[in-house]
Every structure is written in structure tokens, then in C-alpha cells.
Design a protein around this motif. Structure first.
Motif, PDB file in Angstrom:
ATOM      1  N   GLN A  64       4.087   5.457  -5.675  1.00 25.52           N
ATOM      2  CA  GLN A  64       4.099   5.415  -6.923  1.00 25.52           C
ATOM      3  C   GLN A  64       3.164   6.523  -7.735  1.00 25.52           C
ATOM      4  OE1 GLN A  64       5.900   3.727  -9.409  1.00 25.52           O
ATOM      5  NE2 GLN A  64       4.843   4.408 -11.026  1.00 25.52           N
ATOM      6  N   GLN A  65       1.847   6.517  -6.937  1.00 22.42           N
ATOM      7  CA  GLN A  65       0.982   7.715  -7.321  1.00 22.42           C
ATOM      8  C   GLN A  65       1.462   8.984  -7.048  1.00 22.42           C
ATOM      9  OE1 GLN A  65      -2.540   6.504  -5.254  1.00 22.42           O
ATOM     10  NE2 GLN A  65      -2.896   5.210  -6.402  1.00 22.42           N
ATOM     11  N   THR A  66       2.242   9.152  -5.981  1.00 25.42           N
ATOM     12  CA  THR A  66       3.006  10.511  -5.796  1.00 25.42           C
ATOM     13  C   THR A  66       3.805  10.894  -6.863  1.00 25.42           C
ATOM     14  OG1 THR A  66       2.366  10.334  -3.582  1.00 25.42           O
ATOM     15  CG2 THR A  66       4.083  11.948  -4.097  1.00 25.42           C
ATOM     16  N   ASP A  67       4.766   9.717  -7.263  1.00 25.16           N
ATOM     17  CA  ASP A  67       5.571  10.170  -8.242  1.00 25.16           C
ATOM     18  C   ASP A  67       5.237  10.465  -9.575  1.00 25.16           C
ATOM     19  OD1 ASP A  67       7.948   9.697  -6.600  1.00 25.16           O
ATOM     20  OD2 ASP A  67       8.143   7.645  -7.218  1.00 25.16           O
ATOM     21  N   LYS A 106       3.819  14.581 -13.683  1.00 25.18           N
ATOM     22  CA  LYS A 106       2.763  15.294 -14.516  1.00 25.18           C
ATOM     23  C   LYS A 106       2.682  16.732 -14.168  1.00 25.18           C
ATOM     24  CE  LYS A 106      -0.562  11.594 -14.840  1.00 25.18           C
ATOM     25  NZ  LYS A 106      -2.040  11.049 -14.537  1.00 25.18           N
ATOM     26  N   ARG A 107       2.950  17.258 -12.892  1.00 23.43           N
ATOM     27  CA  ARG A 107       3.191  18.438 -12.732  1.00 23.43           C
ATOM     28  C   ARG A 107       4.309  19.250 -13.232  1.00 23.43           C
ATOM     29  NH1 ARG A 107       5.263  21.522  -8.102  1.00 23.43           N
ATOM     30  NH2 ARG A 107       4.335  23.245  -7.768  1.00 23.43           N
ATOM     31  N   GLU A 108       5.368  18.479 -13.321  1.00 31.57           N
ATOM     32  CA  GLU A 108       6.536  19.119 -13.840  1.00 31.57           C
ATOM     33  C   GLU A 108       6.484  19.250 -15.209  1.00 31.57           C
ATOM     34  OE1 GLU A 108       9.985  16.374 -12.549  1.00 31.57           O
ATOM     35  OE2 GLU A 108       9.821  17.385 -10.476  1.00 31.57           O
ATOM     36  N   ALA A 109       5.807  18.245 -16.069  1.00 29.97           N
ATOM     37  CA  ALA A 109       5.660  18.531 -17.526  1.00 29.97           C
ATOM     38  C   ALA A 109       4.416  19.669 -17.586  1.00 29.97           C
ATOM     39  CB  ALA A 109       4.935  17.102 -18.019  1.00 29.97           C
ATOM     40  N   ILE A 110       3.549  19.695 -16.873  1.00 30.96           N
ATOM     41  CA  ILE A 110       2.687  20.992 -17.111  1.00 30.96           C
ATOM     42  C   ILE A 110       3.491  22.317 -16.770  1.00 30.96           C
ATOM     43  CG2 ILE A 110       0.475  22.054 -16.277  1.00 30.96           C
ATOM     44  CD1 ILE A 110      -0.571  19.351 -15.584  1.00 30.96           C
ATOM     45  N   THR A 153       0.945  -1.118  -0.014  1.00 33.45           N
ATOM     46  CA  THR A 153      -0.025  -0.095   0.036  1.00 33.45           C
ATOM     47  C   THR A 153       1.232   1.216   0.067  1.00 33.45           C
ATOM     48  OG1 THR A 153      -1.831  -1.313   1.270  1.00 33.45           O
ATOM     49  CG2 THR A 153      -2.118   1.131   1.134  1.00 33.45           C
ATOM     50  N   VAL A 154       1.840   1.198   0.873  1.00 36.96           N
ATOM     51  CA  VAL A 154       2.878   2.402   0.905  1.00 36.96           C
ATOM     52  C   VAL A 154       3.701   2.521  -0.574  1.00 36.96           C
ATOM     53  CG1 VAL A 154       5.088   3.333   1.839  1.00 36.96           C
ATOM     54  CG2 VAL A 154       3.294   2.309   3.239  1.00 36.96           C
ATOM     55  N   ASP A 155       4.003   1.375  -1.100  1.00 39.64           N
ATOM     56  CA  ASP A 155       4.537   1.638  -2.530  1.00 39.64           C
ATOM     57  C   ASP A 155       3.401   2.066  -3.424  1.00 39.64           C
ATOM     58  OD1 ASP A 155       6.944   0.331  -1.628  1.00 39.64           O
ATOM     59  OD2 ASP A 155       6.646  -1.518  -2.056  1.00 39.64           O
ATOM     60  N   GLU A 156       2.191   1.658  -3.415  1.00 43.30           N
ATOM     61  CA  GLU A 156       1.378   2.075  -4.347  1.00 43.30           C
ATOM     62  C   GLU A 156       1.198   3.604  -4.132  1.00 43.30           C
ATOM     63  OE1 GLU A 156      -2.287   0.023  -4.041  1.00 43.30           O
ATOM     64  OE2 GLU A 156      -1.433  -1.775  -4.391  1.00 43.30           O
ATOM     65  N   GLN A 157       1.240   4.308  -2.909  1.00 42.77           N
ATOM     66  CA  GLN A 157       1.150   5.445  -2.690  1.00 42.77           C
ATOM     67  C   GLN A 157       2.191   6.373  -3.353  1.00 42.77           C
ATOM     68  OE1 GLN A 157      -1.421   7.210  -1.382  1.00 42.77           O
ATOM     69  NE2 GLN A 157      -2.639   5.521  -1.859  1.00 42.77           N
TER      70      GLN A 157
END
Length: 50
Positions: free
Chosen positions: A10-13, A18-22, A4-8
Motif C-alpha cells: 500500500q505504501q509503495t502504491d 504521488k510520483r506519477e502526479a508530480i 506487514t507485506v500488505d502495508e508495504q
């Protein structure tokens, strides 16, 4: 628990990527299109005063 922590993480990354690309795209638009718009508006105001 760790999966669950790994998934979180990954989602944060993904969100950060996406934010950096924008942000990069917005900065490019500001630098290139923003300057062109300013130059064109300056030319128009000069031609009106002549």
C-alpha cells in the motif's frame, strides 16, 4: 506477516501515485510554461536586433 507485506505494498502504491502526479505536473509545466518562456525570449531578442 501478511499484514506487514500488505502495508508495504500500500505504501509503495501511494509513493508511485504521488510520483506519477508530480511527473504529470512537471511535464505540463514544461510543455506550457516552457514554450511560453521560449517564445517570449525569442520576441525580446528580435526586438533588440531591430
Amino acid at each position: 506477516m501478511l499484514s506487514t507485506v500488505d502495508e508495504q505494498i500500500q505504501q509503495t502504491d501511494e509513493i508511485i501515485d504521488k510520483r506519477e502526479a508530480i511527473r504529470t505536473g512537471l511535464m505540463q509545466d514544461l510543455l506550457f510554461r516552457g514554450d511560453r518562456t521560449r517564445v517570449l525570449s525569442n520576441r525580446a531578442s528580435r526586438s533588440e536586433t531591430v
